[in-house]
Design a protein around this motif. Structure first.
Motif, PDB file in Angstrom:
ATOM      1  N   HIS A  56     -12.784  42.559  20.386  1.00 37.25           N
ATOM      2  CA  HIS A  56     -13.314  42.983  19.084  1.00 37.25           C
ATOM      3  C   HIS A  56     -14.784  43.322  19.257  1.00 37.25           C
ATOM      4  O   HIS A  56     -15.476  42.668  20.033  1.00 37.25           O
ATOM      5  CB  HIS A  56     -13.202  41.850  18.064  1.00 37.25           C
ATOM      6  N   HIS A  70      -3.932  47.599  18.057  1.00 36.51           N
ATOM      7  CA  HIS A  70      -4.630  46.301  17.944  1.00 36.51           C
ATOM      8  C   HIS A  70      -3.883  45.438  16.927  1.00 36.51           C
ATOM      9  O   HIS A  70      -3.902  45.715  15.733  1.00 36.51           O
ATOM     10  CB  HIS A  70      -6.077  46.537  17.482  1.00 36.51           C
ATOM     11  N   HIS A 127      -2.302  41.115  16.309  1.00 36.49           N
ATOM     12  CA  HIS A 127      -2.217  39.723  16.770  1.00 36.49           C
ATOM     13  C   HIS A 127      -0.855  39.162  16.392  1.00 36.49           C
ATOM     14  O   HIS A 127      -0.629  38.837  15.226  1.00 36.49           O
ATOM     15  CB  HIS A 127      -3.285  38.871  16.083  1.00 36.49           C
TER      16      HIS A 127
HETATM   17 ZN    ZN Z   1      -8.139  41.671  15.632  1.00 42.65          ZN
END
Ligand code: ZN
Ligand code: GUN
Length: 442
Positions: A244, A89, A91
């Motif tokens: 999320h 996970h 970004h």
């Molecule tokens: Zn995140």
């Protein structure tokens, strides 16, 4: 016979190369001590790589004499070879706002995250960040990641292009977000579905690239958007889903107001068919027992993000409850909410989170979670996360002497667990001597 040993800095690009080092990987979740047959530890081992895959692995003394005389043996003695790390996970558009001061998740999103993500409609900017991002992953020994892009399809094209050029096994998706965010970052249920499907067709299964449907989180999607996302998930059963869940108390309260019919935050996703194998939910901190059972029963996976959870004061992942429920979980950086690209630093913080909630994670367990455990949870077992023959040759070379302190501490290790524990607690990007992707040194 003569053995063609070469120093690691003189390696050629031959299609068959062998690597000599301490070799470590897992075939299951190890016992805390690591002293069971789930851990494969070959102190003088040999890893034979052919055409980007692991061809053989075993003791040097057994395998070396049987190699073709012209097979080059790259000498990494004194170092440890492990499968490349899997960050479940992260970004990429938040690379430039890592370590931004904020007082919690929602203010951090408003102040830093949304403004920086606005820039990714520009392909040149997206490419610049994507390039840095994948190189930083590799510098830290991460060979596969589940990556959030922005709402712009261009952002996903940029990331996949860079990852494909390096032949990395990558999962990524364009964020879907049609409410409760700035106008300039919004898609619609229709355009989000259309763009996602176009990206699936363009990238899913192209080389080593894989697509992940990415509804950002329940508050930023309408019911209509979650419904079309569920339909796409039904239609494309082997794509990933990432979102999320249950990260922060204010967020959970908000979700209960937006979705009053749902039993819980997780139940919002369940209602739209978004819990299933290959569905990965960041954080999963504030789940209840029913939620954890649903995670287990549906095959959905939690991605624990310790540096982010501590940085944003979101809460402590409950390892004991996750284990008791039998649900799958993995480790992740969550950069830019997370504060490090290094999975070693992530393990360090996961260890402390576990201790704070009364559990203990051994180094064996953490290294398993970042490799074989993640691969199994993502339905990629046998493909990545392992050094077993047939797997794709993504691996890292770890240096137990990378810093004076590491050298001093590891020299005093009295067991493999102690050695690995020092590597995890004191290690970071400096500990990664080399990263190989599909057999190619990066
Ligand atoms: Zn995140
Ligand atoms: N929840 C929704 N978006 C985000 C994000 O970008 N980072 C984190 N940590 N949580 C989120």
């Amino acid at each position: 016979m003569s053995i063609k040993s070469v120093p690691h800095d003189a390696e050629s690009a031959a299609s068959c190369v062998a690597y000599r080092a301490h070799i470590l990987y897992f075939r299951g979740r190890p016992a805390s001590s690591g002293e069971d047959d789930a851990t494969i530890s070959l102190e003088d081992g040999l890893l034979v790589v052919e055409d980007g895959r692991i061809a053989q692995v075993g003791d040097y003394d057994t395998l070396a004499p049987a190699l073709d005389a012209d097979t080059e043996i790259v000498d990494w003695r004194g170092k440890l070879i492990m499968p490349g790390f899997i960050d479940t996970h992260v970004h990429y558009p938040q690379t430039d706002i890592i370590a931004s001061p904020a007082t919690g998740l929602l203010p951090w999103l408003e102040t830093y995250t949304f403004p920086t993500e606005a820039r990714f409609g520009d392909p040149a900017y997206a490419t610049d960040v994507a390039r840095f991002f994948v190189d930083e992953l590799l510098r830290c020994g991460t060979t596969t990641a589940l990556v959030y892009c922005t709402v712009h399809p261009e952002s996903a094209d940029a990331l996949f292009t860079e990852s494909h050029a390096r032949n990395m096994r990558m999962v990524a998706g364009k964020v879907m977000m049609d409410r409760n965010c700035p106008e300039y970052l919004r898609d619609t249920a229709e355009s989000g579905a259309r763009d996602s499907e176009m990206l699936i067709q363009r990238w899913h299964g192209k080389g080593r690239q894989m697509y992940g449907l990415t509804p950002r989180f329940a508050p930023t999607s309408t019911e209509a958007q979650l419904a079309v996302c569920g339909e796409l998930a039904q239609q494309y059963k082997d794509v990933f889903i990432q979102s999320h869940v249950a990260e922060n108390a204010d967020e959970i309260k908000w979700v209960s107001e937006l979705f009053p019919q749902a039993r819980s935050y997780l139940d919002v996703y369940d209602r739209f068919g978004l819990l299933r194998p290959r569905a990965v939910y960041g954080h999963s901190i504030w789940l209840d027992e029913t939620d954890r059972m649903r995670m287990r029963d549906t095959g959905a996976v939690a991605a624990h993000c310790p540096t982010s959870n501590l940085f944003l004061a979101s809460g402590l992942f409950d390892f004991a409850a996750a284990d008791a429920a039998g649900m799958a979980y993995t480790l992740a950086t969550d950069v830019g909410g997370g504060t490090s690209f290094s999975m070693l630093q992530t393990m360090n913080e996961a260890h402390k989170v576990a201790r704070m909630s009364g559990s203990h994670l051994s180094a064996h367990t953490m290294l398993y979670l970042a490799t074989e455990g993640a691969a199994q949870s993502l339905d990629l077992g046998g493909t990545i996360g392992t050094l077993a023959p047939g797997a794709e040759a993504d691996f890292v070379v770890l240096d137990p002497h990378a810093t004076p302190l590491l050298a001093r501490r590891t020299a005093r290790a009295e067991s493999l667990e102690e050695l690995l524990f020092a590597l995890v607690m004191l290690g970071d990007d400096r500990t990664i001597a080399a990263t190989y992707v599909a057999g190619r040194k990066m």
